[in-house]
Design an enzyme around this catalytic site. Structure first.
Site, PDB file in Angstrom:
ATOM      1  N   ASP A 559      42.781  57.869  50.474  1.00  0.00           N
ATOM      2  CA  ASP A 559      42.393  56.639  51.209  1.00  0.00           C
ATOM      3  C   ASP A 559      43.482  56.576  52.650  1.00  0.00           C
ATOM      4  OD1 ASP A 559      42.289  56.512  48.465  1.00  0.00           O
ATOM      5  OD2 ASP A 559      42.903  54.438  48.213  1.00  0.00           O
ATOM      6  N   GLU A 790      51.025  58.283  38.734  1.00  0.00           N
ATOM      7  CA  GLU A 790      49.895  58.477  39.550  1.00  0.00           C
ATOM      8  C   GLU A 790      50.410  59.507  40.512  1.00  0.00           C
ATOM      9  OE1 GLU A 790      47.175  55.418  42.562  1.00  0.00           O
ATOM     10  OE2 GLU A 790      49.063  54.734  41.735  1.00  0.00           O
TER      11      GLU A 790
END
Length: 820
Positions: A559, A790
């Site tokens: 991202d 994560e």
């Protein structure tokens, strides 16, 4: 179209025809008089005007047609035969996978792989605490064992309460067979046990019927149901017993029988039905008030879409509760109810079989891995298997040329989700990593999931990067992420998984996949093409670059990883080029196996793997590494700006905006990190490449990518290292350790260490160190917190982001097994 009406001034009065204006205006009337001269000239003028009008009309018509055609193709499924054959996922064709824990967003629930499935689930309430149903913050939870087919064991810890949820499926009949649940509740520590309510429910969503079976008019003993996919069935709620299964436990009972405005409203529905007006009064014990479900008042008045029957059991732990679903079509072959001792025996058999299969698959015991680490690896795999979901609905799509979003085609998706708490839906680039692990455990399951993804292709060959299908999935997504943009791609990691599946996959299966894989690859090759041959550029970068320190590139999956500071059509993205090289290589191998012409893919793979061409396009001598290229400057910073005050209004809030201190120019982007490693990660560099030493050196440099916990995503000495991208946008791929890219690094180093070349010893040394660091830290954090995470902080290895995150973080199992 609404957007067209807006551009043309809405639905108000149309402009008057030009002839009417001319009649009213002498000047216009004079201007429109034909010139003096011959009639032939006047005719020519008329013909010229007519031709111009016709051309203009045709241009408008072509524009409208193109716009309509693009919108139509956007929502039209690809015309190739489906990759998942019709009927192949039904109860007769696939009984093993028909029922499952396919509701990953809830702590415990089951449904079938059916578009309008009957759903079942569990909620609980410690009186004085919160109603628990969907993943919302308990201290620990996750599957300890789950084989993806027939059984699972989960442990949940919530403020001193320990819940153990277990299920077993039993084949039989024509509708997926039977299954049974066991929920064991106990308290940690000493002291009086709080009242606990367990809510077991069954609900429909538009098809099927449910009928309550009451005992003494107050206890919901069973539900008699019927559904198209299930036939007749009976769900039975057995009375609670003590912890060892002995004796009936005293309990209070409530039930709820109501319409459902949508499955995404189940938690709200139950919450609104609770009333503090019920008394728990065990013999010889103090009486206590508790919250019980009631159908009187407070419930939504919306038109029901389905039906809910809920059984509430209120008791003092410890206790054991069992629920059985028995299929009507399995009655002829059933040898007694799967409950009590029979359920205990079945759980013991499945536990032993799971442990044998796990060892046969990954050989961790034979490698000398400790029992604690083997239990951790079992839990990592199980949480991924327990996070597989089945979704049905329509994506919300938007084309570059359309102002208004449109619902996509009705779709179904069978997929492993990245995180049951944060991301209980399908993510395209995550799934390829998931399938690397799933293909090792159960190749047939992995092939099924891969085929479901390829059936999402539209007529152009595009797959939306996020799959938000159905109200339950959409209810957990922030509105700004619901819309999927048709120019936005995602890394084709499904091809990474297919490369692993390819040698043993049945030919009929591969033939079904090939037209879709070809269309997807061609879409990527056309829509993501770069400014010159054999270059590629991610479309869909952030359109308001001044909001961000560095505009994001969501399409890449990385991202906020720093790209060119000023997005332009001249960008060359290194990672996308490497993904395309991988894709061409896999498609060439697939075409060859199927007897299809492999030459176009083989030639493209050769060109994209050509180390000299890669050097020319992406090697930055001044940086000593591979890099993106674009319109770029590193002289940027975020600064607070305050707009000029307006008299009579409150002072405007300051805004954090980007300042550019030095004009950008075409150059390589000096952001050393994961993107720089992609030629190594996907093993495009030859084993004797003169570029390998520089990349290996950057990997091992603590000033750059090396940490005791794995490779960080961005070099420590980078100007963007751990820098916020906006006031509310903390660093994401700017320093943290991510397991998926570290797995690719281990896989590549393992390959270079085994290949003849001058760098094999250095690669082997790095491999051993990196593998130890990554595995040790992920295990250590699991032991400390109970979760896979994560990503992991590069300074101390602490887990960060979403948890549990048994998506690509579960690849640690393959690293432990050295199975690449």
């Amino acid at each position: 179209m609404a957007g067209e009406r807006r551009r043309r001034g809405g639905d108000g009065p149309r402009e008057r025809p030009r002839e009417r204006l001319r009649d009213r205006d002498p000047k216009l009337r004079q201007q429109q008089q034909p010139p003096r001269g011959s009639g032939r000239g006047r005719k020519a003028l008329v013909l010229t005007a007519a031709a111009a009008a016709l051309a203009l009309g045709l241009a408008v018509a072509v524009t409208e047609w193109n716009r309509w055609s693009e919108a139509s193709r956007l929502v039209t499924p690809h015309p190739a035969p489906p990759a998942v054959p019709p009927g192949s996922t039904g109860s007769l064709a696939s009984p093993t996978y028909f029922w499952g824990t396919y509701r990953p967003h809830v702590y415990f629930g089951m449904k079938t792989r059916s578009p309008r499935a009957v759903v079942t689930g569990l909620m609980w309430l410690q009186h004085g605490g919160n109603l628990r149903h969907t993943s919302d913050g308990v201290s620990r939870y996750g599957w300890l064992m789950h084989d993806g087919e027939n059984f699972g064991v989960q442990e949940i810890r919530d403020e001193g309460l320990v819940l153990r949820t277990e299920f077993v499926k039993q084949p039989g009949g024509d509708h997926g067979g039977d299954w049974s649940w066991r929920v064991t509740a106990k308290m940690e520590g000493k002291g009086p046990a709080p009242l606990l309510s367990l809510f077991f429910y069954v609900a429909t969503d538009g098809q099927g019927t449910l009928r309550p079976v009451l005992e003494n008019g107050t206890r919901l003993a069973a539900v008699a149901g019927m559904a198209e996919e299930l036939g007749d069935f009976t769900l039975t709620f057995l009375p609670p017993t003590g912890e060892g299964g002995e004796g009936t436990k005293y309990a209070s009972y409530n039930f709820l029988d109501t319409g459902v405005p949508g499955l995404h409203r189940l938690t709200d529905l139950v919450q609104q039905s609770l009333r503090d007006s019920f008394i728990f009064s065990p013999p010889g014990r103090p009486r206590r008030r508790f919250f019980g479900v009631s159908s009187t008042g407070g419930l939504p008045r919306e038109p029901p879409r389905g039906h809910l029957l809920l059984h509430q059991v209120t008791l003092e732990p410890p206790a054991v509760l069992e629920v059985t679903l028995e299929s009507g079509s399995a009655a002829r072959t059933r040898q007694g109810r799967l409950a009590g001792p029979a359920l205990s025996a079945a759980l013991a058999r499945h536990t032993a079989a799971f442990e044998r299969r796990f060892e046969d698959t990954f050989r961790l015991g034979a490698r000398g891995v400790s029992l604690a680490q083997r239990r951790f690896a079992q839990a990592a795999l199980s949480e991924m298997l327990g996070g597989i979901g089945f979704f049905h609905g329509r994506s919300l799509l938007r084309s570059e040329r359309q102002e208004e979003p449109v619902p996509g085609a009705e779709s179904v998706l069978f997929t492993a989700v990245p995180s049951r708490s944060c991301f209980p839906r399908g993510f395209l680039w995550d799934e390829g990593f998931h399938l690397l692990l799933l293909s090792r455990w159960d190749p047939a399951l992995a092939r099924d999931i891969l085929a479901h993804w390829l059936d999402l292709l539209n007529a152009d060959g595009w797959i939306p990067r996020e799959q938000i299908l159905g109200d339950e999935a959409r209810a957990r997504v922030p509105p700004e992420f619901v819309l999927q943009h048709s120019e936005t791609a995602n890394p084709p990691t499904l091809l990474l998984a297919l490369e692993r599946l390819l040698p043993d996959a049945p030919l009929p299966y591969l033939r079904r996949l090939f037209p879709r894989l070809r269309a997807w690859f061609e879409w990527l090759n056309c829509t993501q093409a770069g400014p010159e041959p054999f270059t590629f550029r991610w479309r869909g970068r952030d359109t308001d670059p001044e909001r961000f320190l560095n505009p994001k590139t969501l399409a890449s999956g990385l991202d906020d990883y720093p790209r060119a500071s000023h997005p332009s059509e001249q960008e060359r993205h290194l990672d996308l080029r490497c993904w395309m090289a991988l894709g061409a290589r896999v498609l060439a191998a697939l075409a060859e196996r199927l007897g299809e012409p492999p030459t176009p893919y083989r030639d493209m793979a050769g060109a994209l793997s050509d180390n000299d061409l890669l050097d020319r396009l992406h090697w930055a001598p001044e940086l000593g590494t591979f890099a993106d290229f674009g319109n770029h400057t590193a002289a940027v910073a975020l600064r607070w700006h305050r707009s000029a005050p307006v008299p009579g209004r409150p002072p405007p809030a300051p805004q954090l905006r980007r300042e550019v201190r030095e004009a950008p120019r075409p150059q390589f982007v000096g952001a050393l990190g994961y993107v720089s490693l992609f030629p190594l990660l996907l093993q495009l560099l030859q084993a004797d490449s003169p570029r390998l030493p520089a990349l290996l050196g950057s990997m091992r440099s603590e000033r750059q990518l090396w940490t005791p916990f794995g490779l960080r995503s961005l070099a420590h000495d980078s100007p963007w290292y751990l820098r916020r991208n906006t006031e509310h946008d903390p660093p994401y791929w700017r320093g943290s350790v991510w397991v998926n890219i570290n797995f690719l690094a281990l896989r590549a180093l393992h390959g270079y260490a085994r290949a003849a070349g001058p760098h094999r010893e250095r690669a082997a040394e790095l491999y051993r160190e990196l593998r130890h660091n990554l595995v040790a830290n992920v295990f250590r954090q699991y032991e400390a917190t109970g979760f896979l995470w994560e990503h992991y902080r590069d300074s101390d290895g602490a887990g960060q982001g979403c948890h549990p995150f048994a998506g690509w973080s579960a690849l640690v199992v393959l690293a432990m097994a050295e199975d690449y």
